[in-house]
Scaffold this active site. Structure first.
Site, PDB file in Angstrom:
ATOM      1  N   LYS A   1      46.112 -13.756 -10.543  1.00 45.80           N
ATOM      2  CA  LYS A   1      45.181 -14.405  -9.608  1.00 45.80           C
ATOM      3  C   LYS A   1      44.014 -14.993 -10.398  1.00 45.80           C
ATOM      4  O   LYS A   1      43.640 -14.471 -11.451  1.00 45.80           O
ATOM      5  CB  LYS A   1      44.625 -13.374  -8.620  1.00 45.80           C
TER       6      LYS A   1
ATOM      7  N   HIS B   1      37.557 -15.385 -10.204  1.00 42.60           N
ATOM      8  CA  HIS B   1      36.534 -16.155  -9.494  1.00 42.60           C
ATOM      9  C   HIS B   1      35.148 -15.546  -9.650  1.00 42.60           C
ATOM     10  O   HIS B   1      34.961 -14.543 -10.334  1.00 42.60           O
ATOM     11  CB  HIS B   1      36.925 -16.326  -8.024  1.00 42.60           C
TER      12      HIS B   1
ATOM     13  N   HIS C   1      34.555 -11.805  -9.153  1.00 47.34           N
ATOM     14  CA  HIS C   1      34.892 -10.955 -10.304  1.00 47.34           C
ATOM     15  C   HIS C   1      33.805 -11.022 -11.364  1.00 47.34           C
ATOM     16  O   HIS C   1      33.589 -10.079 -12.108  1.00 47.34           O
ATOM     17  CB  HIS C   1      36.228 -11.385 -10.916  1.00 47.34           C
TER      18      HIS C   1
HETATM   19  N1  ARG Z   1      41.472  -5.324  -8.178  1.00 51.07           N
HETATM   20  C1  ARG Z   1      40.585  -5.101  -7.078  1.00 51.07           C
HETATM   21  C2  ARG Z   1      40.125  -6.434  -6.510  1.00 51.07           C
HETATM   22  O1  ARG Z   1      40.102  -7.430  -7.190  1.00 51.07           O
HETATM   23  C3  ARG Z   1      39.383  -4.294  -7.429  1.00 51.07           C
HETATM   24  C4  ARG Z   1      39.666  -2.920  -7.977  1.00 51.07           C
HETATM   25  C5  ARG Z   1      38.558  -1.991  -7.726  1.00 51.07           C
HETATM   26  N2  ARG Z   1      38.715  -0.713  -8.357  1.00 51.07           N
HETATM   27  C6  ARG Z   1      39.336   0.353  -7.905  1.00 51.07           C
HETATM   28  N3  ARG Z   1      39.359   1.434  -8.605  1.00 51.07           N
HETATM   29  N4  ARG Z   1      39.938   0.332  -6.742  1.00 51.07           N
HETATM   30  O2  ARG Z   1      39.732  -6.476  -5.341  1.00 51.07           O
END
Ligand code: ARG
Length: 577
Positions: free
Chosen positions: A126, A129, A132
């Site tokens: 993905k 953006h 992030h």
């Molecule tokens: N990959 C997830 C996202 O982009 C965020 C992960 C957050 N961390 C976790 N330990 N759940 O929305």
């Protein structure tokens, strides 16, 4: 020296109040005429059976309160006002800063304590953006802040590299994947086939079934599916790492969601043993009524795992591996409930350390009058934001150099523009409380006189140039400990010294609240006070050599503090601009 503490100690020694209580009562008066610290005597009235005003009058004549760093102690009504001797104060603050250099603000508070900071955590395949970027910048800064305070910091990137979407990607890639496009721009190609999958799926339910089967195969470790997944992961990571490199961000590991999938059966067994698992509509859940939370799903009806179960496994792993004192998750506010559920399940399972897990949330990112040539509808990519910012800073710097007749090579300009352009983006993320939404506008973020990185970096660079110029004339700053530092007593010098001396406290507060903005706010105050000083007093034209040297030392202190603060935010300074 901790003046407030010394004053509290002296008050405590002549009253019946404990030091802690005195510390709580001491105020910072709103006006300079009222001194630097004030102690209200009201709370002594009861035990001393006297009017507060009389107590204040008695206390000021007590020798115990006449500390050698104070120029005056006097009472105004029921208050005792303490005036710090400006010369002594400047001498001690400037000496300390210039001895520590850009290590100023460091402490041993966190020695032998470990903090796990999870941040960034983008999703494989993905686009990266601006949301992030928020977690990346905050987390990077927090890691630096904890490190500065002496903590052992483990920086973890919990990559979104697992889940049903990988079943879909595998199906889509087999049908429509273009190897060449994938090699050229991996994320664009993966996004293209992912979007196509969703379009086609509407008319073709077989695709859904196939994707689900592929994810199951992936979970079961079938080599072909694993190989494809590995390829998507590796290629995405190359793209992410380019961005991290640009931003100066590093991680100790990329233990993403996939890393924990093999650890989930043990979590499920544990929950079952503790009788916490219940069936609900075919799924296995942990009920969390007593935590005022909806149930947390652990296994779906087809037995596959989900996001929350991977987070449970990951928290347990982190605790086993790092025995952390704090485990923080820098993730957007929309996931607040998810983390509340995960931490509650851990607590319910008897893990007391669940209390040391903390979700550090942040707001949304918005744009005012900014257009990007984005590839995908309304999401703005960090890459585009950085590129634009650098290009705009470059224009300004080139223009300024021309007006000043300064000669800078193209290379120099590029290097400066890159640091300042990226700094401008980073600063916008950390200049206010993290839970507030951010609004980007070029006008605000590139204002060389506003609350911006360009302003701070420019203040730094200009001050460095004063120091260089002095050196050319053979004038060096007064050394730490030198008596001439006691000459720094004007209102402007004093205000600047005070703001510089508050810097270490802002670093501690930033860690306590997980708010880098405590630091950005403090260095912005330092820079403003410096510029007021700079505009009102001549540095190289000062009356005596001693004063010149003292003022140069103050310039050095400003530089050390600004550099330390900017670097804690993840921003690089430049020596000339
Ligand atoms: N990959 C997830 C996202 O982009 C965020 C992960 C957050 N961390 C976790 N330990 N759940 O929305």
């Amino acid at each position: 020296m901790d003046y407030k503490f010394e004053i509290a100690k002296s008050i405590s020694s002549v009253t019946e109040l404990e030091i802690d209580k005195v510390l709580q009562l001491i105020e910072i008066p709103p006006q300079v005429e009222m001194g630097d610290y004030a102690f209200p005597c009201f709370s002594l009235a009861k035990t001393m059976r006297k009017a507060p005003q009389m107590i204040a009058t008695d206390l000021v004549s007590n020798d115990a309160l006449k500390l050698d760093f104070l120029s005056e102690v006097k009472n105004v009504g029921p208050y005792i006002n303490f005036f710090i001797d400006r010369g002594v104060y400047a001498h001690s603050v400037v000496s300390e800063i210039n001895e520590k250099k850009d290590d100023y603000g460091s402490a041993t508070l966190g020695e032998n304590k470990t903090v796990v900071v999870e941040f960034s955590s983008p999703n494989i395949a993905k686009p990266f953006h601006v949301g992030h970027a928020f977690t990346t910048i905050l987390g990077n800064s927090l890691s630096k802040i904890y490190t500065k305070l002496g903590y052992d910091v483990v920086k973890m990137n919990h990559l979104g590299d697992y889940g049903t979407q990988f079943g879909k990607l595998i199906t889509a890639y087999r049908l429509w994947g273009d190897e060449e496009a994938l090699n050229k721009a991996p994320i664009d190609e993966l996004l293209r086939i992912y979007v196509k999958f969703h379009e086609e799926e509407k008319n073709n339910p077989d695709l859904t079934t196939d994707a689900r089967a592929n994810f199951k195969k992936l979970e079961d470790g079938c080599p072909e599916e694993v190989a494809l997944w590995q390829k998507f992961r590796d290629m995405s990571l190359v793209v992410f790492e380019q961005l991290y490199k640009r931003m100066g961000v590093t991680f100790d590991n990329y233990n993403g969601e996939s890393f924990y999938s093999s650890r989930i059966p043990a979590v499920v067994d544990m929950l079952r043993e503790k009788n916490l698992l219940e069936e609900s509509e075919g799924a296995q859940v942990v009920k969390l009524d007593e935590y005022k939370c909806p149930p947390c799903i652990i296994l779906k009806s087809d037995g596959t795992t989900i996001y929350a179960s991977r987070d449970l496994a990951s928290a347990i792993y982190r605790h086993e591996t790092y025995n952390f004192d704090k485990n923080i998750y820098v993730v957007g506010i929309p996931q607040a409930l998810h983390f509340k559920q995960v931490f509650s399940v851990l607590k319910k399972a008897g893990y007391e350390w669940a209390d040391n897990c903390e979700h550090v949330g942040f707001g949304l990112v918005k744009f005012k009058n900014m257009k990007f040539s984005t590839r995908d509808g309304n999401i703005v990519l960090l890459e585009d934001l950085l590129n634009e910012s650098i290009a705009k800073v470059k224009e300004v710097i080139t223009e300024n150099a021309k007006t000043r007749g300064a000669s800078m090579t193209e290379e120099e300009i590029d290097e400066i523009a890159t640091k300042v352009g990226i700094g401008a983006v980073i600063y916008t993320y950390v200049k206010s409380g993290r839970e507030r939404d951010i609004v980007f506008s070029w006008e605000d973020m590139l204002d060389f006189e506003g609350d911006t990185a360009p302003y701070l970096i420019y203040t730094y660079a200009r001050t460095r140039s004063i120091l260089r110029k002095a050196l050319e004339q053979g004038i060096t700053p007064a050394e730490a400990g030198s008596d001439s530092l006691k000459l720094l007593t004007s209102d402007e010098e004093y205000a600047l010294v005070r703001s510089l001396s508050d810097f270490p406290d802002s670093v501690v507060k930033a860690a306590q609240s997980n708010e880098p903005f405590m630091i950005s706010r403090q260095i912005a105050v330092c820079a403003r006070n410096f510029n007021r000083f700079y505009n009102n007093s001549s540095i190289l034209g000062a009356d005596s050599d001693e004063l010149k040297k003292a003022r140069l030392a103050l310039c050095e202190s400003l530089c050390n503090t600004l550099k330390s603060g900017l670097n804690l935010l993840g921003i690089n300074e430049v020596e000339r601009m």
